[in-house]
Design a protein around this motif. Structure first.
Motif, PDB file in Angstrom:
ATOM      1  N   UNK A 149       0.812  -1.226   0.000  1.00 19.47           N
ATOM      2  CA  UNK A 149       0.000   0.000   0.000  1.00 19.47           C
ATOM      3  C   UNK A 149       0.837   1.264   0.000  1.00 19.47           C
ATOM      4  N   UNK A 150       1.350   1.625   1.129  1.00 24.60           N
ATOM      5  CA  UNK A 150       2.138   2.872   1.228  1.00 24.60           C
ATOM      6  C   UNK A 150       3.486   2.736   0.522  1.00 24.60           C
ATOM      7  N   UNK A 151       4.206   1.654   0.802  1.00 28.04           N
ATOM      8  CA  UNK A 151       5.380   1.267   0.008  1.00 28.04           C
ATOM      9  C   UNK A 151       5.139  -0.185  -0.402  1.00 28.04           C
ATOM     10  N   UNK A 152       5.949  -0.676  -1.338  1.00 27.83           N
ATOM     11  CA  UNK A 152       5.698  -2.024  -1.854  1.00 27.83           C
ATOM     12  C   UNK A 152       5.738  -3.081  -0.742  1.00 27.83           C
ATOM     13  N   UNK A 182      -2.265   3.335   7.730  1.00 24.71           N
ATOM     14  CA  UNK A 182      -3.314   3.936   8.573  1.00 24.71           C
ATOM     15  C   UNK A 182      -2.690   5.028   9.453  1.00 24.71           C
ATOM     16  N   UNK A 183      -2.269   6.148   8.817  1.00 22.89           N
ATOM     17  CA  UNK A 183      -1.522   7.161   9.578  1.00 22.89           C
ATOM     18  C   UNK A 183      -2.378   8.095  10.418  1.00 22.89           C
ATOM     19  N   UNK A 184      -3.657   8.274  10.038  1.00 22.08           N
ATOM     20  CA  UNK A 184      -4.522   9.221  10.749  1.00 22.08           C
ATOM     21  C   UNK A 184      -5.907   8.623  10.925  1.00 22.08           C
ATOM     22  N   UNK A 185      -6.559   8.903  12.058  1.00 22.38           N
ATOM     23  CA  UNK A 185      -7.864   8.283  12.327  1.00 22.38           C
ATOM     24  C   UNK A 185      -8.926   8.644  11.297  1.00 22.38           C
ATOM     25  N   UNK A 186      -8.882   9.881  10.776  1.00 24.64           N
ATOM     26  CA  UNK A 186      -9.925  10.325   9.834  1.00 24.64           C
ATOM     27  C   UNK A 186      -9.995   9.431   8.601  1.00 24.64           C
ATOM     28  N   UNK A 187      -8.869   8.821   8.243  1.00 30.22           N
ATOM     29  CA  UNK A 187      -8.839   8.005   7.021  1.00 30.22           C
ATOM     30  C   UNK A 187      -9.662   6.725   7.145  1.00 30.22           C
ATOM     31  N   UNK A 188     -10.047   6.385   8.379  1.00 33.85           N
ATOM     32  CA  UNK A 188     -10.919   5.221   8.553  1.00 33.85           C
ATOM     33  C   UNK A 188     -12.339   5.528   8.111  1.00 33.85           C
ATOM     34  N   UNK A 189     -12.675   6.815   8.095  1.00 34.17           N
ATOM     35  CA  UNK A 189     -14.075   7.184   7.906  1.00 34.17           C
ATOM     36  C   UNK A 189     -14.347   7.898   6.597  1.00 34.17           C
ATOM     37  N   UNK A 190     -13.363   7.902   5.706  1.00 35.33           N
ATOM     38  CA  UNK A 190     -13.636   8.450   4.377  1.00 35.33           C
ATOM     39  C   UNK A 190     -12.954   7.574   3.330  1.00 35.33           C
ATOM     40  N   UNK A 191     -13.486   7.647   2.136  1.00 37.79           N
ATOM     41  CA  UNK A 191     -12.954   6.831   1.044  1.00 37.79           C
ATOM     42  C   UNK A 191     -11.780   7.579   0.416  1.00 37.79           C
ATOM     43  N   UNK A 192     -10.628   7.431   1.047  1.00 38.84           N
ATOM     44  CA  UNK A 192      -9.481   8.274   0.715  1.00 38.84           C
ATOM     45  C   UNK A 192      -8.402   7.457   0.016  1.00 38.84           C
ATOM     46  N   UNK A 193      -7.980   7.947  -1.166  1.00 33.88           N
ATOM     47  CA  UNK A 193      -6.884   7.291  -1.881  1.00 33.88           C
ATOM     48  C   UNK A 193      -5.733   8.284  -1.950  1.00 33.88           C
ATOM     49  N   UNK A 229       2.327   4.125  -2.695  1.00 33.97           N
ATOM     50  CA  UNK A 229       2.744   3.237  -3.775  1.00 33.97           C
ATOM     51  C   UNK A 229       1.500   2.678  -4.466  1.00 33.97           C
ATOM     52  N   UNK A 230       0.516   2.261  -3.685  1.00 31.61           N
ATOM     53  CA  UNK A 230      -0.742   1.743  -4.215  1.00 31.61           C
ATOM     54  C   UNK A 230      -1.874   2.212  -3.290  1.00 31.61           C
ATOM     55  N   UNK A 231      -2.420   3.379  -3.610  1.00 28.22           N
ATOM     56  CA  UNK A 231      -3.403   4.027  -2.744  1.00 28.22           C
ATOM     57  C   UNK A 231      -4.685   3.229  -2.561  1.00 28.22           C
ATOM     58  N   UNK A 232      -5.081   2.489  -3.610  1.00 23.01           N
ATOM     59  CA  UNK A 232      -6.299   1.682  -3.495  1.00 23.01           C
ATOM     60  C   UNK A 232      -6.107   0.539  -2.511  1.00 23.01           C
ATOM     61  N   UNK A 233      -4.932  -0.046  -2.581  1.00 23.95           N
ATOM     62  CA  UNK A 233      -4.627  -1.138  -1.659  1.00 23.95           C
ATOM     63  C   UNK A 233      -4.636  -0.640  -0.214  1.00 23.95           C
ATOM     64  N   UNK A 234      -4.057   0.536   0.027  1.00 23.16           N
ATOM     65  CA  UNK A 234      -4.082   1.116   1.383  1.00 23.16           C
ATOM     66  C   UNK A 234      -5.524   1.338   1.832  1.00 23.16           C
TER      67      UNK A 234
END
Ligand SMILES: [Zn+2]
Length: 260
Positions: free
Chosen positions: A169-172, A193-204, A209-214
């Motif tokens: 995800x973030x790196x290979x 998963x660097x920040x809590x807000x990213x759990x609650x929005x569809x963020x790419x 490295x692979x934002x969809x995978x993250x």
């Protein structure tokens, strides 16, 4: 009493140069830093019966007394850096690896001499050969010569309480960690998963490295961990660094500060 602590190093802006410039949200104007991301940096310390666990190591900044900031912050909590037994590395970008090594008076030594440094082999190889300004090869040189480096692959366990999981995800070859100690299940997702807000929005994220995978991993970590009460550690969290899921009146899980 929760056994995990943030070793907060400060708030920074980062632009394309990948330099981390201190940023005080109270006095600095974000508009003066165009094209920047604004991040906090929190390595984490977890207390166990056999010693301390560190999750990533911060920027490697130093205090005015020329002490490694992460050493200073560990001592401030009443602990001894010599008691760190495991340094769990999510990946090797420089904002996570600066405190792996102590550069002082022209010499460099390993910052946690009693610890095994747990790193994914693919991440190590990619980081070492990369010419990106996101990596600091001089830090890796010291670690390689130290005998403290433990390269792992895929998923597995370090001991009865610590599991690693290659999640990319973030790196290979980024990895996440599950640490089950003192009746808690700590989850360290690093920069997937660097920040809590990213759990609650569809963020790419463009920086991944692979934002969809993250994004897909985050959904999985929340769906699995929230009902089980995992404690989430957010390395770049601004509003929250250590979060515990709680079911609200609408029967949805939200995150609350686990240290309160
Ligand atoms: Zn990173």
């Amino acid at each position: 009493m929760i056994q995990a602590y943030s070793l907060y190093e400060g708030s920074f802006s980062v632009d394309a140069s990948k330099k981390f410039v201190p940023f005080d949200p109270l006095t600095d104007d974000p508009k003066s830093r165009p094209g920047s991301l604004f991040v906090h940096v929190h390595p984490f310390l977890i207390e166990t019966s056999y010693g301390l666990i560190l999750c990533d190591t911060g920027l490697g900044n130093r205090t005015v007394e020329d002490e490694l900031l992460i050493h200073h912050n560990i001592k401030k909590l009443g602990f001894d850096p010599q008691d760190v037994k495991y340094v769990l590395m999510s990946h090797l970008h420089k904002d996570h690896t600066g405190g792996m090594v102590d550069f002082r008076d022209g010499s460099a030594r390993i910052a946690f001499p009693e610890a095994e440094y747990i790193i994914q082999r693919g991440e190590w190889e990619n980081a070492y050969t990369s010419e990106s300004p996101s990596y600091r090869t001089e830090v890796f040189d010291v670690l390689q010569r130290s005998g403290n480096l433990v390269l792992v692959e895929g998923e597995g366990s370090v001991n009865n309480e610590i599991r690693f999981e290659l999640n990319g995800g973030h790196t290979e070859f980024h990895q996440a960690f599950h640490i089950e100690v003192g009746g808690e299940h700590f989850f360290f997702g690093g920069d997937v998963l660097p920040e809590p807000e990213e759990l609650f929005k569809n963020f790419i994220a463009k920086y991944d490295f692979d934002g969809r995978s993250s994004r897909d991993s985050r959904i999985k970590y929340w769906n699995e961990g929230a009902p089980k009460g995992w404690v989430y550690l957010f390395y770049h969290g601004k509003s929250l660094a250590i979060g515990r899921p709680k079911r609200n009146e609408q029967d949805k899980y939200i995150l609350i500060d686990a240290t309160l």
